[in-house]
Design a protein around this motif. Structure first.
Motif, mmCIF file in Angstrom:
data_model
loop_
_atom_site.group_PDB
_atom_site.id
_atom_site.type_symbol
_atom_site.label_atom_id
_atom_site.label_comp_id
_atom_site.label_asym_id
_atom_site.label_seq_id
_atom_site.Cartn_x
_atom_site.Cartn_y
_atom_site.Cartn_z
ATOM 1 N N GLY A 239 0.800 -1.225 0.000
ATOM 2 C CA GLY A 239 0.000 0.000 0.000
ATOM 3 C C GLY A 239 0.830 1.271 0.000
ATOM 4 O O GLY A 239 0.440 2.264 -0.610
ATOM 5 N N VAL A 240 1.963 1.268 0.685
ATOM 6 C CA VAL A 240 2.784 2.484 0.739
ATOM 7 C C VAL A 240 3.750 2.586 -0.436
ATOM 8 O O VAL A 240 4.355 3.636 -0.653
ATOM 9 C CB VAL A 240 3.572 2.603 2.066
ATOM 10 N N TYR A 241 3.878 1.513 -1.207
ATOM 11 C CA TYR A 241 4.842 1.527 -2.309
ATOM 12 C C TYR A 241 4.585 2.652 -3.322
ATOM 13 O O TYR A 241 5.530 3.338 -3.722
ATOM 14 C CB TYR A 241 4.905 0.165 -3.002
ATOM 15 N N PRO A 242 3.339 2.892 -3.744
ATOM 16 C CA PRO A 242 3.125 4.014 -4.681
ATOM 17 C C PRO A 242 3.588 5.360 -4.110
ATOM 18 O O PRO A 242 4.122 6.199 -4.840
ATOM 19 C CB PRO A 242 1.612 4.014 -4.916
ATOM 20 N N ALA B 55 15.870 8.036 -1.557
ATOM 21 C CA ALA B 55 14.530 7.743 -2.084
ATOM 22 C C ALA B 55 14.592 6.642 -3.135
ATOM 23 O O ALA B 55 13.721 5.765 -3.171
ATOM 24 C CB ALA B 55 13.907 9.010 -2.667
ATOM 25 N N LEU B 56 15.601 6.670 -3.975
ATOM 26 C CA LEU B 56 15.741 5.639 -5.001
ATOM 27 C C LEU B 56 16.156 4.301 -4.395
ATOM 28 O O LEU B 56 15.676 3.244 -4.815
ATOM 29 C CB LEU B 56 16.748 6.085 -6.067
ATOM 30 N N LEU C 64 14.570 -1.893 -1.746
ATOM 31 C CA LEU C 64 14.638 -2.446 -0.388
ATOM 32 C C LEU C 64 13.273 -2.885 0.121
ATOM 33 O O LEU C 64 13.182 -3.691 1.048
ATOM 34 C CB LEU C 64 15.257 -1.429 0.570
ATOM 35 N N GLN C 65 12.224 -2.357 -0.474
ATOM 36 C CA GLN C 65 10.866 -2.727 -0.055
ATOM 37 C C GLN C 65 10.570 -4.201 -0.367
ATOM 38 O O GLN C 65 9.837 -4.858 0.365
ATOM 39 C CB GLN C 65 9.854 -1.842 -0.793
ATOM 40 N N ARG D 249 8.978 -9.913 1.108
ATOM 41 C CA ARG D 249 9.299 -11.344 1.224
ATOM 42 C C ARG D 249 9.277 -11.796 2.681
ATOM 43 O O ARG D 249 8.793 -12.884 3.000
ATOM 44 C CB ARG D 249 10.660 -11.648 0.595
ATOM 45 N N MET D 250 9.814 -10.970 3.572
ATOM 46 C CA MET D 250 9.782 -11.303 5.006
ATOM 47 C C MET D 250 8.344 -11.422 5.485
ATOM 48 O O MET D 250 8.008 -12.340 6.242
ATOM 49 C CB MET D 250 10.504 -10.227 5.821
#
Length: 121
Positions: free
Chosen positions: A76-79, A100-101, A106-107, A112-113
């Motif tokens: 949800g926070v990825y965008p 930021a890049l 890293l997300q 996966r975790m």
């Protein structure tokens, strides 16, 4: 059953992030995309959600549900993270742009975790 290290690490990451969101929400306000309403409230709400997910990941009985909640939060926070990176590239702060890049790829290990937690009882 004890949690795998990756799930314990994710719980720790969420716990620290949750506390920071609640104690220093002003750190996150400049990172919020303009299209997100009520910046302060969203930041505080995400801090509460991160703390709840950290607690859920730590408890075997709630780990699976908290794992799915973690996946949902991270996706949800990825965008917003993408928008932050786009905005950073347009800016004039190379350190912020790099951070930021770097945050984008890293997300995926965090997701996966969280997925691993959904398979833990």
């Amino acid at each position: 059953m004890s949690a795998p290290r990756s799930v314990t690490a994710l719980a720790g990451i969420f716990a620290v992030a949750g506390v920071v969101h609640l104690v220093k929400p002003e750190l996150y306000e400049p990172l919020m995309p303009s299209w997100v309403p009520a910046h302060r409230e969203v930041i505080l709400g995400s801090g509460v959600a991160e703390l709840a997910l950290a607690a859920g990941l730590a408890a075997p009985r709630t780990r699976r549900l908290a794992g799915w909640g973690s996946v949902a939060l991270l996706v949800g926070v990825y965008p917003g993270n993408v928008q932050m990176a786009v905005d950073a590239v347009k800016g004039d702060n190379p350190a912020f742009t790099a951070a930021a890049l770097a945050r984008l790829p890293l997300q995926w290990p965090l997701i996966r975790m969280a997925l691993r937690a959904t398979r833990e009882d």
